[in-house]
Design a protein around this motif. Structure first.
Motif, mmCIF file in Angstrom:
data_model
loop_
_atom_site.group_PDB
_atom_site.id
_atom_site.type_symbol
_atom_site.label_atom_id
_atom_site.label_comp_id
_atom_site.label_asym_id
_atom_site.label_seq_id
_atom_site.Cartn_x
_atom_site.Cartn_y
_atom_site.Cartn_z
ATOM 1 N N LYS A 167 2.175 1.911 -3.421
ATOM 2 C CA LYS A 167 1.117 2.458 -4.281
ATOM 3 C C LYS A 167 0.943 3.947 -4.082
ATOM 4 N N SER A 168 1.156 4.373 -2.854
ATOM 5 C CA SER A 168 0.903 5.782 -2.554
ATOM 6 C C SER A 168 2.068 6.692 -2.957
ATOM 7 N N ASN A 220 6.292 10.458 2.975
ATOM 8 C CA ASN A 220 5.769 9.119 3.274
ATOM 9 C C ASN A 220 6.223 8.579 4.627
ATOM 10 N N ALA A 240 0.841 -1.203 0.000
ATOM 11 C CA ALA A 240 0.000 0.000 0.000
ATOM 12 C C ALA A 240 0.876 1.252 0.000
#
Ligand code: BGC
Length: 720
Positions: free
Chosen positions: A8-9, A77, A5
């Motif tokens: 993906k971000s 992130n 995930a």
């Protein structure tokens, strides 16, 4: 953490920042909004720096804590940085260079030293260690011999695997475990002329048989990272060698960890003449399977265009980033970005007494006694010793000594003074710097006078730290003229002289070995070199080390290694003067000291090796045993390394005159004898035959159980 995930971000730019590694100073110089210095030179923006994935070269826990915290505030992130470093033979407490650790033939002490290095590194904030270097080394001129455990693939494989386990622990989850990075993939040690960074060119046969196995062993031991090498291999720079990384390492060997380039080696493919520009570098390297580029910015600058042009697929990038994130996950960085980093623990463990003791034991075990005609050990009652030579009064940590500081290391003179508080230990250190000849007669005279007045002399000679290590190859690996002169004068003044060598490679001692009655090498022994030297000199501990690189008579013999081929015209014997055979007219073929060699304060008698059966049936899974009884025939306890060698006498591809296949290190009391038994099975006789298959061919073999690669009587065995 769900790394899928997370991936993906991430934007492409953020992914590429994970795939680029810069020094801590670069990250610092780009930390402000106004990017300066090295970061600007690399064309990096504050956004690149904010999203960086890793850095190399941090120093202290305090620095790591500050950098990691600052990074996590800025990184969009919140992905923690990996801190990487070359912890080659200790972080702050320095133990002997790997070539010395190899000479211990003691996997336990190698493992313990790596655990110690991992602990000091972990508390100081390091998460990845650029070690082990398992490059096979055969050329004494190459400066990086010091970083290898020697000239034998089988031995380097064992040691490489032990080092990986020592750094990584069982599963990387331990508080003090750090990830290991095996390097330099591949065949970096075969640099032509022994000159660092030079091209390598070799047959498949040599590559697979000798150069590849140790990298493979590290991969099989679970190493987390592989570093590609600077050199071109058979015309293709390893930094962009798609066959090497993609097909062999990832495909055939199944390595799914992170691959990192060596320092700026992407750009250097331009100098090699392999590509024209940095865009091509990025394309070659990423398609080749390299995840992180070290100290260059080709991915950051060119990847978008390469993807748009269809030259690189997005999935390539995702796979690389996933591997990097997975490593971070394995290290537990997402839950605990600082891991073991702690100013308090750094102060508690770095250079603590326990670590210094281990470093001293390692230095004692690594030392190799080369010659001793009645001079050593010195008596405990000795009244005076003259310690002379350029390395008498300084610590000798050696190249790649990380946070080690020679000022914290014990010199030979200090070691002896501490060991013998009532003796007079004089020091004449300045008589030659080892670089210039000793025309400075006053100092030479002082040395001679000191030698005359003392009961015994320890001459501390060899190489300065910077004569080996990266970029530091030597064309002449003998002692400098000034040191040779010093030996002659000092021995004339006092024949009770022992030469203590510090060296990062095999030295060619053919022209000095007869000039003094005793020689031993301590390599670059690290923090406790001087205390180890004192214990060895006084016989408080025995010499147990055995060479893992041949010491030549003369540099002209390079490359020289024990597992050579026989040739069609072998020289019939060392003393032969026969012409038209493979020989030198001015030098022996054999090395001065062979692989496996090392003396002790005691002597060992090896009995006749006995084989349990003369034949072994191919494919049967049978085993035979080779036993040899070894007796300590001297007056003190001692350790010897019993070595098992084989030779395949006739094969579809010619085979080396000897190959190491086992060893056992045994300690015997005076008069004690013990039988060492090696199990020999078909696998040990196998090699990569012409068909590319690893198999043993039927036929005759010789086996030895010997104290070095040049001694012992062969015992015949037939594979039927
Ligand atoms: C060396 C590597 C080392 C790297 C990072 C390079 O110059 O060849 O062995 O790991 O620098 O310091």
């Amino acid at each position: 953490m769900d790394i899928y995930a997370l991936l993906k971000s991430m934007t492409l730019e953020e992914k590429l920042a994970q795939m680029s590694q810069y020094g801590t100073s670069v990250l610092d110089s780009g930390a402000a909004d106004d990017v300066t210095g090295p970061a600007r030179d690399l064309g990096l923006t504050a956004e690149h720096i904010a999203a960086a994935g890793s850095t190399l070269g941090s120093g202290t826990a305090e620095q790591v804590i500050a950098m990691q915290k600052a990074h996590l505030e800025k990184d969009p992130n919140k992905i923690p940085l990996l801190f990487m470093r070359d912890v080659i033979h200790g972080y702050r407490t320095i133990y002997p260079i790997p070539l010395g650790m190899g000479a211990t033939w003691d996997e336990k002490i190698v493992y313990d030293c790596c655990r110690m290095a991992a602990k000091e590194s972990a508390v100081s904030g390091i998460t990845v260690n650029f070690s082990p270097m398992v490059d096979l080394v055969r050329d004494c001129r190459w400066g990086r011999n010091m970083e290898s455990t020697g000239e034998d693939a089988w031995y380097n494989s064992r040691m490489g695997a032990v080092m990986v386990k020592g750094y990584q622990g069982d599963d990387l989850k331990g508080k003090y475990d750090i990830a290991a990075c095996v390097k330099h993939f591949a065949a970096y040690g075969a640099a032509e002329s022994g000159r660092d960074y030079n091209t390598t060119d070799m047959s498949d046969y040599t590559f697979y048989e000798h150069y590849l196995p140790a990298y493979r062993a590290a991969v099989d031991a679970g190493v987390e990272m592989v570093m590609t090498s600077f050199n071109a291999l058979n015309g293709v720079p390893c930094a962009g060698n798609q066959w090497l990384v993609n097909d062999l390492l990832r495909g055939e060997w199944g390595f799914d960890g992170v691959v990192i380039s060596d320092w700026n080696s992407f750009y250097e493919m331009i100098n090699h003449g392999f590509i024209e520009n940095s865009k091509q570098a990025a394309e070659k390297a990423v398609n080749g399977g390299t995840d992180i580029e070290m100290m260059s910015s080709t991915y950051i600058h060119h990847m978008k265009a390469l993807i748009d042009e269809g030259k690189v697929r997005k999935e390539q990038i995702d796979r690389a980033v996933l591997r990097i994130l997975r490593l971070k996950e394995k290290l537990g960085l997402f839950e605990n970005p600082l891991r073991a980093t702690s100013v308090e623990e750094e102060a508690k463990y770095c250079l603590c007494e326990e670590h210094r003791t281990l470093a001293r034991r390692a230095a004692e075990q690594a030392a190799v006694l080369l010659k001793n005609e009645g001079v050593l050990p010195l008596s405990e009652n000795i009244k005076s010793i003259a310690v002379i030579g350029p390395f008498a009064a300084c610590g000798m940590n050696g190249w790649w000594s990380c946070q080690g500081d020679t000022k914290e290391s014990v010199s030979v003179v200090d070691g002896l003074r501490a060991a013998l508080p009532h003796a007079e230990i004089t020091c004449t250190a300045g008589c030659t710097d080892g670089l210039h000849d000793s025309s400075n007669d006053t100092m030479l005279e002082k040395a001679i006078a000191a030698a005359r007045e003392a009961e015994a002399v320890i001459l501390c000679l060899g190489e300065q730290e910077g004569w080996s290590g990266e970029g530091n190859s030597r064309a002449d690996v003998g002692l400098p003229a000034a040191q040779k002169e010093l030996i002659r004068h000092v021995v004339a003044a006092n024949p009770r002289t022992a030469v203590l060598l510090f060296n990062g490679r095999p030295l060619a001692l053919g022209d000095v070995i007869n000039d003094a009655p005793a020689f031993f090498t301590m390599w670059q022994p690290g923090t406790e070199g001087g205390s180890a030297a004192a214990n060895l000199l006084l016989g408080r501990v025995n010499f147990n080390g055995h060479l893992t690189m041949s010491f030549p008579y003369h540099v002209g013999q390079a490359p020289i290694y024990y597992n050579r081929m026989n040739t069609g015209r072998p020289k019939p014997g060392d003393d032969s003067t026969m012409g038209y055979v493979s020989r030198y007219v001015d030098c022996p073929n054999a090395p001065l000291f062979p692989f496996g060699y090392g003396l002790s304060y005691t002597t060992f008698a090896y009995g006749k090796p006995i084989l349990s059966a003369n034949t072994l049936k191919k494919g049967s899974g049978e085993q035979v045993t080779l036993s040899v009884t070894v007796k300590n025939t001297g007056y003190v306890a001692g350790t010897t390394v019993v070595q098992l060698y084989i030779r395949d006498l006739v094969a579809s591809l010619v085979r080396p005159v000897r190959e190491l296949r086992g060893y056992e290190r045994i300690t015997l009391a005076p008069g004690e004898e013990r039988t060492v038994t090696f199990t020999v099975e078909e696998d040990m006789l196998a090699f990569r035959t012409e068909s590319g298959k690893i198999e043993a061919e039927t036929g005759d073999f010789h086996l030895w159980a010997a104290s070095d690669a040049a001694s012992g009587e062969p015992v015949p065995l037939t594979l039927v």
